[in-house]
Structures are given as structure tokens and as C-alpha cells.
Design a protein around this motif. Structure first.
Motif, PDB file in Angstrom:
ATOM      1  N   TRP A   1      34.491  56.655  40.176  1.00 49.28           N
ATOM      2  CA  TRP A   1      35.871  56.187  39.960  1.00 49.28           C
ATOM      3  C   TRP A   1      36.091  54.774  40.467  1.00 49.28           C
ATOM      4  CZ3 TRP A   1      38.231  58.685  36.439  1.00 49.28           C
ATOM      5  CH2 TRP A   1      38.093  60.064  36.311  1.00 49.28           C
ATOM      6  N   GLN A   2      35.484  54.462  41.632  1.00 46.19           N
ATOM      7  CA  GLN A   2      35.810  53.178  42.263  1.00 46.19           C
ATOM      8  C   GLN A   2      34.955  52.029  41.752  1.00 46.19           C
ATOM      9  OE1 GLN A   2      36.446  54.596  46.702  1.00 46.19           O
ATOM     10  NE2 GLN A   2      37.841  52.994  46.066  1.00 46.19           N
ATOM     11  N   VAL A   3      33.809  52.357  41.153  1.00 50.35           N
ATOM     12  CA  VAL A   3      32.936  51.271  40.703  1.00 50.35           C
ATOM     13  C   VAL A   3      32.644  51.377  39.211  1.00 50.35           C
ATOM     14  CG1 VAL A   3      30.757  50.075  41.066  1.00 50.35           C
ATOM     15  CG2 VAL A   3      31.879  51.205  42.993  1.00 50.35           C
TER      16      VAL A   3
ATOM     17  N   HIS B   1      46.246  37.384  48.099  1.00 51.91           N
ATOM     18  CA  HIS B   1      47.116  38.154  47.208  1.00 51.91           C
ATOM     19  C   HIS B   1      48.465  37.478  47.010  1.00 51.91           C
ATOM     20  CE1 HIS B   1      44.621  41.878  47.048  1.00 51.91           C
ATOM     21  NE2 HIS B   1      44.066  41.229  48.045  1.00 51.91           N
TER      22      HIS B   1
ATOM     23  N   MET C   1      39.940  52.354  34.404  1.00 49.38           N
ATOM     24  CA  MET C   1      41.136  52.945  35.006  1.00 49.38           C
ATOM     25  C   MET C   1      42.172  51.876  35.339  1.00 49.38           C
ATOM     26  SD  MET C   1      40.946  56.174  35.034  1.00 49.38           S
ATOM     27  CE  MET C   1      42.268  56.652  36.128  1.00 49.38           C
ATOM     28  N   VAL C   2      41.711  50.754  35.901  1.00 49.84           N
ATOM     29  CA  VAL C   2      42.640  49.694  36.293  1.00 49.84           C
ATOM     30  C   VAL C   2      43.372  49.153  35.066  1.00 49.84           C
ATOM     31  CG1 VAL C   2      42.780  47.347  37.229  1.00 49.84           C
ATOM     32  CG2 VAL C   2      41.391  49.061  38.382  1.00 49.84           C
TER      33      VAL C   2
ATOM     34  N   GLY D   1      38.663  50.174  49.995  1.00 54.12           N
ATOM     35  CA  GLY D   1      37.579  50.237  49.026  1.00 54.12           C
ATOM     36  C   GLY D   1      36.630  51.396  49.241  1.00 54.12           C
TER      37      GLY D   1
ATOM     38  N   GLU E   1      42.248  52.310  47.878  1.00 58.75           N
ATOM     39  CA  GLU E   1      42.779  51.096  47.267  1.00 58.75           C
ATOM     40  C   GLU E   1      42.643  49.897  48.199  1.00 58.75           C
ATOM     41  OE1 GLU E   1      46.686  51.332  45.560  1.00 58.75           O
ATOM     42  OE2 GLU E   1      46.814  49.160  45.274  1.00 58.75           O
TER      43      GLU E   1
ATOM     44  N   GLN F   1      41.340  46.154  48.281  1.00 64.18           N
ATOM     45  CA  GLN F   1      42.266  45.032  48.138  1.00 64.18           C
ATOM     46  C   GLN F   1      42.546  44.359  49.479  1.00 64.18           C
ATOM     47  OE1 GLN F   1      44.189  43.974  45.135  1.00 64.18           O
ATOM     48  NE2 GLN F   1      42.325  44.904  44.369  1.00 64.18           N
TER      49      GLN F   1
ATOM     50  N   ARG G   1      50.559  48.474  38.597  1.00 64.99           N
ATOM     51  CA  ARG G   1      50.180  47.218  39.254  1.00 64.99           C
ATOM     52  C   ARG G   1      50.087  46.054  38.262  1.00 64.99           C
ATOM     53  NH1 ARG G   1      48.123  51.372  41.025  1.00 64.99           N
ATOM     54  NH2 ARG G   1      47.999  51.931  43.231  1.00 64.99           N
TER      55      ARG G   1
ATOM     56  N   ASP H   1      33.704  53.397  36.665  1.00 68.71           N
ATOM     57  CA  ASP H   1      34.778  53.532  35.679  1.00 68.71           C
ATOM     58  C   ASP H   1      36.010  52.713  36.089  1.00 68.71           C
ATOM     59  OD1 ASP H   1      35.609  54.709  33.232  1.00 68.71           O
ATOM     60  OD2 ASP H   1      36.981  56.002  34.342  1.00 68.71           O
ATOM     61  N   ALA H   2      35.845  51.877  37.122  1.00 68.74           N
ATOM     62  CA  ALA H   2      37.022  51.228  37.716  1.00 68.74           C
ATOM     63  C   ALA H   2      37.790  50.367  36.719  1.00 68.74           C
ATOM     64  CB  ALA H   2      36.599  50.397  38.922  1.00 68.74           C
TER      65      ALA H   2
ATOM     66  N   LEU I   1      42.427  54.311  43.472  1.00 63.95           N
ATOM     67  CA  LEU I   1      41.026  54.255  43.914  1.00 63.95           C
ATOM     68  C   LEU I   1      40.268  53.171  43.145  1.00 63.95           C
ATOM     69  CD1 LEU I   1      40.049  58.030  44.181  1.00 63.95           C
ATOM     70  CD2 LEU I   1      40.172  56.390  46.049  1.00 63.95           C
ATOM     71  N   SER I   2      40.471  53.140  41.828  1.00 64.74           N
ATOM     72  CA  SER I   2      39.777  52.158  40.993  1.00 64.74           C
ATOM     73  C   SER I   2      40.189  50.736  41.354  1.00 64.74           C
ATOM     74  CB  SER I   2      40.074  52.411  39.518  1.00 64.74           C
ATOM     75  OG  SER I   2      39.738  53.723  39.175  1.00 64.74           O
ATOM     76  N   THR I   3      41.482  50.572  41.679  1.00 61.64           N
ATOM     77  CA  THR I   3      41.971  49.244  42.051  1.00 61.64           C
ATOM     78  C   THR I   3      41.231  48.744  43.283  1.00 61.64           C
ATOM     79  OG1 THR I   3      44.127  49.821  41.171  1.00 61.64           O
ATOM     80  CG2 THR I   3      44.043  47.929  42.655  1.00 61.64           C
ATOM     81  N   GLY I   4      40.890  49.680  44.182  1.00 61.28           N
ATOM     82  CA  GLY I   4      40.196  49.280  45.404  1.00 61.28           C
ATOM     83  C   GLY I   4      38.787  48.777  45.157  1.00 61.28           C
ATOM     84  N   GLY I   5      38.097  49.393  44.200  1.00 61.34           N
ATOM     85  CA  GLY I   5      36.727  48.971  43.917  1.00 61.34           C
ATOM     86  C   GLY I   5      35.829  49.155  45.124  1.00 61.34           C
TER      87      GLY I   5
END
Lengths: 421, 481
Positions: free
Chosen positions: B26-28, B125, B34-35, A330, A327, A303, B42, B30-31, A295-299
Motif C-alpha cells: 500500500w505504501q510503496v 510543505h 491510491m494517492v 511513512g 502518513e 510526509q 488531499r 500501489d501508492a 498510508l499511500s500518501t506517507g510512502g
């Protein structure tokens, strides 16, 4: 005959399928640097099936709500897209299951001729459900090595009775509450400040409480346990307007869960992972933490479809589909899909309000409660708001039985909306 | 009933709101935390897919390359083990060292100046391609010297005095960076008493011995306290001499065997260098005085570390803030005392004398090239210090020519090549043999190479190091330097 021309639905279906097909085209471009027609066969078949269903609606329920079907189709289409991205073979199977679900929903639009006739068979339905669960516990199969027998079937075709049970239990509760709501609303028993109805009318509540704990203990299926209890409490609240039921039921569940925590190690393990996954990061907390990392990787923006590594998360196609969506699409993508799910819930509640038939009202509310609570339970489990419990994300997770159940829900909602006129 | 249904709707609205808030956390919020977790698979996947930049010698010979396997993972390989302590290693398990570490940002394409292609690549990517690095090293000379030097702890470095470019740097024992992935091999490197992971040119730390007399002589001539024709007679040449109660013994042996000749006193200061007479240099040092001695040492870069692409130890002349007594001055004047230098520092000092008194900043990187072939950076030569005047430099050079022609350095003598050099025999205390040193530059009048050689506990500089240095000069000249 203008009513039969469901123009809004068609236009929205065009949009929904364009989004889904656009996603598949993008996926093909990312993978093969070309949009390969072969990659689009299954999604095109699925898109056609949604229009075909709409034609069916024009014939069987021409007055039905025109928004639910396109939104459900978009959710299912996005589910097929994300599952295909993770595992092309599973994606094909999901298309087949979804089309079977549409066929089942079409059936639900017209059979039985009068929906209220189901009220008469409420105990038959309840016992059939209970029988299914007991049969699963006794003669089920443990197909994924979880240590619990949750599937029934043979020769490669298995289904999860607990999924089918969801709409069944909503029908039973709607029928039961429609009949007994007056009695349940009246208070006869007085225990201190709490006034309760006569004990015999509380029996179903106790039965559902028992069923929840049975699922929890025998199947380690905390998610379904929570879900059934939640549906029941939501429906009894709608039927009786007595806050004592949801509050009392919740307290009873907490007490039961507390006992289970002390009596059963697997319940204790789950709770401990929830409270502190970090110390178990490489072991039992691995899935939860990897899901959060995805989830965090998605921001915010993700991606990009096909460009993340969501396959690194265990069971990502079913319980953890949200991690894959988060992911690659986002926060924006996740919130958009949650908004669509909330739209289904709200639309269902609006149908319930508009309906003049109490059984229909209760059933519509119960059906969308299944969708809403299930979403809360699995998303909350993934994001550590509550202990992680394995239930599918409605319309989005891979799963045949879940797809059938979700489409039965959609069919019944459409039917109720069409019957109000 | 409708009011209850509406309340149920409000419940769902609030619950979904809480979920979205949690997802936002989680997604913004603390992202990045976590990443960045080390258990995020990854990170390693991305790192393993970076097309790590290649490393070449000055003539385009591949020194560190990459292969890409069927799964898109990149593997590093090295072609010349003698450069293992220059290029270093890049190991998922044991980290990075030397150039692989200090130029990691270039090699992994992280240095700004992001081209449009890189931006598009990151959107798509696609794996990042790093910059290629061309070194100033000439791998032909490097391999020659590697074959020449003894297997026991020793080091040799060759520099172009005109621009500071390092042409070769050999440190023995070395290792095979290709085998680093093998844990048993790694363990053997860690426990090897020869410490093969150390680059002895940049991080070896030795008393310079008599090679340091070229610095003392430079200081004395440049400051005007001495001239090459100063006469040292009797005990001034032979000793013994007492400083602060310490008796420095008679050095008759040096004068009785100076490149095979007997040089009886009185001798000139030049002959003092040619025969490496400690008694003479003690007097030069005392005449110079502590302040001036330290000043010139610092001008020659002793006491600090020069900028260099791989880690370098700072040479040491005297601990600042402590008194610099006469005895320490006397000992330092002939390269003992508290003096500690790296071979890199010694070759820089030697090169400065050959280069007319101008010390160039040492260079190891010739160019860095982006994946599309455009130059990212090409370090240009820069003056690091100007320790002495051109006149002084040419006087010291003439004395150093005599060292090789008729003095202690005769074993470095080479047919047709004029070499200016100096031997060193550095006492290390204890019972082990002294370190054998030799520093030189050639051709003496317009040098294109400067060399420093040390063999740890190799004995006399004159007999152990001088022949090696002579061979290195001949090899370099044969290659066109």
C-alpha cells in the motif's frame, strides 16, 4: 546492590524519551516555527514518570528485565506524540491515562505478594469478567453513537470493560491450563481420526467460543471476539502442544462467523466492505479507503510529523492511528513501531521460556499474545488483510482503558521476569 | 512447553512479516495509484492552496488576481470581463479554459527550473506559489474596444505588425468569469445562443469576403501576373462573367457607389480593389491559377493554425486532396468559395502587408515572472512567414490606402492618420445579413497597429465594420500607438 542499579534501562530510557521529546520539539517547530516550552510540559512530565517507574522497579523487582520498560515507554511516548499531533487535548488526557497505567503497573509489581496465588481465584476472575460484559450489554452507554453499548461509567468518566477483560482472561486461562493441562493433553474421546479429551474439560473452550460470539453479535465487536479466541488458542497450544485445539477452535470460529454472516446484517456489511470496499468508497468503505490513501500518501519516508493531513481519516486517533503514523512517518516509521511491538512479544516469550513456573510461563505467553494478536488484527484490518475490526493498536492508540490494560500487561511481564531468579 | 512457546514466536514473526509486506504494497507499490484517487481529499486541498500566479496587462494592470482566506485557501478573481475569453476561468467544478488552462503549469508553479527556494518550500510543505504572467494586452485599449463593439456577436483584434504582439482582443458577447462558480450562471452560458464562452478572435470561423482580396492582389503582384495599372474595360470590369457554367452577375453598383464616387469603366486593377470589384478579382484569380493561389494563401498562414498561447482554429482555404476547380478558384479569389478564416488569421495577413511582407508569430505573453521576481521566460518576436516581397507589400499598401481615402473604406477615414484597409461583406447563405468585415493598419507607411473587425450578420463591411475600425485606430493612436 549492583542489581538495583538498572543502568541499561536508564540509558535506554534516556534514548526513548529523547526520541519522544525530539518529536514534540519538531511538532512545535512545524506548528509555531519555534520550540515552545509550553508544548513540552506534558511530554516532560511523562518522561519523568518513566524514570520514576524505573526507580520503582529497582525497589520492587530489581532483577526484572531491563529492555521491556524502555521499549514500552517509547511505544507509549510515540502514541502520545501522534495523538497530540491529531488533537492536543486528547494528547494531554493520554498522558494522564498513561501515568495512571504506570501506577497500576507499579501495583501489579508487588500485589499480590505471590503471583501464583491468583490461580486460586481463577473462577472469581472469570465470573467477574463475564459479569462486566453482561453489565455493559445491559447497563452500558453508547458514548460515540456506534449503536452499541460498549462503555460503562457516568459523569464523563467512562471505561471499556472489554479492555480490562484482556489481562483478566489471560490470568484465568493461565490458571486453568496450569491445573488441567495434563488432562487436556490426554485424549480420551475418539471421533474418527480426531482424538479429543473428555467433554467436561472442553467446557472452557466452548465457553470462550460462546463469549466470542456474544461479543460479535451483541456488541458488534468482531475484533475483541477474534482477540479472545486467539489468546485462548495460543495459550492452550502452549499448554498442551496439541494442534487440534488451535485448528479446532479456528474451525469453530469460522463456522460461527459464517452463521453470523447469514444471521446478522452488521456482520454481513463488514464482510462485504472487506471484500469490495471500492464500490462503497463514498459510504461504508469510506474509512477503510481513506485510511489506505493516508498510508499511500506517507510512502516510504512519510510526509513528516505534523505535515500531512491524517485528520481526514475517520476515527484516526483510535482504531486508525496506524493510518496517521503511516502518513506522517511513512513505511519506515510504521515498521519501526511494529518492530518495537514484535520486540515486546519476543521479549515476553523469552521471559516465558526462562521462567521455571508453569503458571508464569502460560501467563507471560498469554499476555504477549494479547499484544501480538491485537496488533495483527488492527493492522491487518487497516490494510485489508482481514475484515476491519475496531481494536486499539497496543500502546499507540488513544484510549484510557486500553492504556491501563496495556500497562497491567507490562507490569505483569516485568514481574514474571523478575521472579525467575 | 518451551518448544511450543518458540513456535508461537515463529507464528508472530511470520504474521508480522505478512503485515509488513502488505504495508509495503500500500505504501510503496500501489501508492501512486491510491494517492491519485479522485476521492483523495488531499489533492483538492493542495490545489486550493496553490498561490496561483497573477496575470497583468503590458502596463502592469492586474487582470487576474488572488485572495487567500483565513484557512489558507486561494480564490481567483478577474478584473476585466472583456478578457474572459482570453484569460478564461479556473473553476473547481467546471475545469479551466484558455490561458488559465494552457498556462496552468506556470500559474501553479509546476514548471521546472525549480529554484532552491521551491525545493525547501516543498520539504516544508509550504503552499506553492505560481509564476506571474504579463500579457501583451493593453487593458486601456481593450476596454475602449469593448465599449465600442456592439453587444451582439462580433470580434475585434489589434496587433503590432512589427512583433506580432496582440494589444487587444475583444469577443462579444463575453461573460464574467467571477460568476462561473454559480451553477445557474454556468448553465446560462452553455445555453446562450450567442455562445459567450467562444473566443471569436481565435475560434470564430468566418468566410473572409472581400477582405481576402488583399491576399489575392498580393499573390498576383508578387508572382508578376498582374500590375496595379492593368486595365479592365467593359464587361471585364462590370460583368457578367461565366466560369464553368456559373454566371457571376453585373457589379455596376460597386462602381456607381465607390466611396460615394462613380467610377465608370475602364478601371485599373487598383480601382478594382478600391471599389471591391468581384468581376476583376475573378479574372485575377483565374490568371493566377489554382496552384499559385493556394501557395500564396498558405504563405499568408491560411490553411493552418499559428502557434498561440490559447487555442486557435486553423483557417481553411481548400480541402487538400480534392480538385481545386476554376469555379472554386474564382469564388475564393474574392473571399468566398470554401474559405474560412479566424479574425486572428486576417489580422496576421493584414499586418504582414503593413510590415513589408514579413508575418510575425502572434504573441500574447510578454513575460513570465517567477515569485522571486526573476524572469522565467520572455518570448522574443519571431518571423512566422514571409509571404511577399517588400515591393509587393508597398504596392498593396498604396492600393489599400486608396480604399480608405476614396474607396469602400471611407468611413474608417481618420483626421491626421493615414490608414490602409479593406472592407469585406461575407455572404453566409440563407436570408441573414452578411458578416461585416474590416481589416486595416496604421500609420499606413510605418504601421504600429493592425486591426481586424467583424460583426456577425452586421451587413455591409463599409457601413458597419469600417467606422468601428476607424474608431479603434483613433483610440490606439490616442494611447500612443
Amino acid at each position: 546492590m549492583t542489581e538495583r542499579l538498572r543502568l541499561q534501562e536508564w540509558l535506554l530510557l534516556v534514548l526513548a524519551n529523547a526520541i519522544m521529546l525530539g518529536g514534540f520539539a519538531l511538532l512545535s517547530e512545524v506548528r509555531y516555527h519555534h520550540v515552545l516550552l509550553g508544548q513540552l510540559t506534558y511530554p516532560i512530565v511523562f518522561a519523568l514518570s518513566t524514570f520514576l517507574f524505573s526507580v520503582g522497579l529497582s525497589v520492587l523487582q530489581p532483577a526484572a528485565d531491563q529492555f521491556i520498560w524502555p521499549v514500552v515507554s517509547l511505544l507509549a511516548g510515540m502514541g502520545i506524540l501522534v495523538v497530540s499531533r491529531l488533537d492536543a487535548g486528547l494528547g494531554h488526557r493520554q498522558v494522564v491515562w498513561t501515568i495512571l497505567g504506570e501506577a497500576l503497573a507499579l501495583l501489579a509489581l508487588s500485589v499480590p505478594r505471590d503471583l501464583t496465588v491468583l490461580r486460586r481465584y481463577k473462577y472469581t476472575i472469570a465470573f467477574a469478567g463475564l459479569f462486566l460484559i453482561i453489565l455493559t450489554i445491559v447497563a452500558g452507554t453508547d458514548i460515540n453513537g456506534s449503536g452499541y453499548k460498549r462503555w460503562i461509567g457516568f459523569h464523563g468518566i467512562y471505561f471499556q470493560p472489554v479492555e480490562i477483560l484482556k489481562p483478566m482472561i489471560a490470568v484465568f486461562f493461565a490458571a486453568y491450563l496450569d491445573e488441567k493441562r495434563e488432562l487436556l493433553s490426554a485424549a480420551r474421546l475418539q471421533i474418527g481420526p480426531i482424538r479429543l479429551p473428555p467433554f467436561q474439560y472442553l467446557a472452557p473452550l466452548v465457553a470462550v467460543w460462546g463469549l466470542s460470539l456474544l461479543l460479535l453479535v451483541k456488541q458488534n465487536d468482531l475484533g475483541s471476539a477474534l482477540l479472545f479466541l486467539g489468546i485462548f488458542l495460543a495459550m492452550i497450544y502452549v499448554g498442551t502442544a496439541r494442534a487440534v485445539y488451535p485448528i479446532g477452535g479456528f474451525v469453530m470460529f469460522v463456522v460461527g462467523a459464517f452463521l453470523a454472516f447469514h444471521l446478522f446484517p452488521h456482520v454481513r456489511d463488514r464482510t462485504e466492505i472487506w471484500l469490495d470496499p471500492w464500490v462503497h468508497a463514498a459510504g461504508s468503505g469510506f474509512q477503510l479507503i481513506q485510511g489506505l490513501i493516508a498510508l499511500s500518501t506517507g510512502g516510504i519516508g512519510g510526509q513528516g510529523l505534523g505535515q500531512g493531513q491524517p485528520y481526514l481519516v475517520p476515527v484516526v486517533t483510535t482504531d486508525f492511528i496506524l493510518a496517521a503514523i503511516g502518513e506522517e512517518l511513512g513505511l519506515l516509521g510504521v515498521v519501526a513501531l511494529l518492530a518495537l511491538l514484535l520486540f515486546v512479544v519476543f521479549r515476553g516469550l523469552a521471559i516465558a521460556i526462562a521462567s521455571t513456573n508453569n503458571f508464569h510461563k502460560l501467563l507471560a505467553a498469554g499476555l504477549v499474545a494479547i499484544v501480538g494478536i491485537q496488533t495483527i488484527v488492527i493492522v491487518g484490518g487497516t490494510t485489508r488483510l482481514m475484515p476491519l475490526t475496531g481494536v486499539p493498536l497496543p500502546y499507540l492508540s488513544y484510549g484510557g482503558s486500553a492504556a491501563l490494560a496495556n500497562y497491567v500487561i507490562a507490569g505483569l511481564l516485568l514481574r514474571i521476569s523478575g521472579a525467575r531468579a | 512447553m518451551n518448544a511450543n512457546i518458540r513456535r508461537l514466536g515463529i507464528f508472530f514473526l511470520i504474521a508480522f512479516g505478512v503485515i509488513v509486506a502488505d504495508l509495503t504494497y500500500w505504501q510503496v507499490l500501489d501508492a501512486s495509484n491510491m494517492v491519485g484517487r479522485p476521492d483523495n481529499p488531499r489533492l483538492r486541498l493542495q490545489a486550493d492552496q496553490v498561490r496561483r500566479g497573477r496575470i497583468y496587462d503590458r502596463n502592469g494592470v492586474l487582470l487576474a488576481g488572488r485572495t487567500i482566506d483565513s484557512q489558507g485557501f486561494v480564490h481567483r478573481y478577474y478584473t476585466d470581463p472583456s478578457l474572459s475569453t482570453v484569460i478564461g476561468y479556473d473553476s473547481p467544478r467546471y475545469g479551466m479554459s484558455e490561458l488559465e488552462q494552457s498556462y496552468n503549469d506556470y500559474l501553479t508553479g509546476q514548471v521546472a527550473g525549480a529554484s532552491w527556494t521551491q525545493v525547501v518550500n516543498s520539504w516544508e510543505h509550504r503552499p506553492v506559489t505560481g509564476d506571474d504572467i504579463t500579457l501583451t494586452i493593453d487593458d486601456r485599449l481593450q476596454r475602449d474596444i469593448d465599449a465600442l463593439m456592439p453587444p451582439n456577436p462580433s470580434a475585434a483584434v489589434v496587433m503590432d505588425p512589427r512583433n506580432g504582439q496582440v494589444l487587444a482582443m475583444v469577443s462579444h458577447p463575453n461573460f464574467d468569469a467571477n460568476q462561473i462558480k454559480n451553477p445557474a450562471y454556468w448553465q446560462s452560458l452553455l445555453t446562450d445562443p450567442g455562445r459567450p464562452l467562444i473566443n471569436r478572435v481565435a475560434d470564430g470561423y468566418y468566410p473572409p469576403g472581400s477582405t481576402f482580396k488583399i491576399v489575392t492582389l498580393s499573390a498576383a503582384l508578387d508572382s508578376g501576373v498582374s500590375s496595379l495599372n492593368d486595365i479592365y474595360a467593359g464587361t471585364q470590369a462590370l460583368g457578367p462573367i461565366t466560369v464553368d457554367g456559373h454566371v457571376f452577375p453585373n457589379t455596376i453598383n460597386n462602381l456607381n457607389d465607390c466611396g460615394g464616387r462613380v467610377i465608370p469603366p475602364p478601371i485599373t486593377l487598383e480601382e478594382g480593389l478600391v471599389c471591391s470589384d468581384n468581376i476583376v478579382f475573378i479574372q485575377v484569380g483565374l490568371k493566377l491559377g489554382g496552384t499559385r493561389f493556394l501557395e500564396y494563401a498558405h504563405r499568408f498562414g491560411i490553411g493552418s493554425a499559428p502557434p498561440f498561447p490559447i487555442p486557435v482554429l486553423a483557417s481553411h482555404v481548400h480541402t487538400p486532396g480534392t480538385p481545386f476547380g476554376q469555379l472554386e478558384l474564382a469564388q475564393s479569389a474574392f473571399g468566398q468559395g470554401d474559405l474560412h478564416v479566424t479574425p486572428l488569421a486576417m489580422v496576421m495577413a493584414t499586418a504582414a502587408i503593413g510590415n513589408g511582407g514579413v508575418m510575425e508569430t502572434p504573441q500574447l505573453i510578454k513575460t513570465i515572472t517567477a515569485p522571486n521576481g526573476s524572469a522565467v521566460t520572455s518570448p522574443s518576436p519571431s518571423t512566422y512567414s514571409t509571404p511577399i516581397s517588400p515591393t509587393t507589400a508597398s504596392e498593396v499598401t498604396s492600393a489599400m490606402k486608396q480604399v480608405v481615402a476614396v474607396g469602400t473604406g471611407v468611413l474608417a477615414r481618420s483626421q491626421g492618420i493615414s490608414i490602409a484597409g479593406k472592407t469585406g461583406t461575407a455572404e453566409t447563405g440563407g436570408t441573414q445579413l452578411p458578416h461585416a468585415w474590416f481589416v486595416c493598419f496604421a500609420p499606413a507607411d510605418h504601421p504600429r497597429i493592425a486591426v481586424a473587425v467583424i460583426v456577425e450578420h452586421g451587413g455591409e463591411g463599409a457601413t458597419t465594420a469600417a467606422p468601428l475600425a476607424g474608431q479603434i485606430v483613433r483610440d490606439a493612436v490616442a494611447l500612443g500607438y
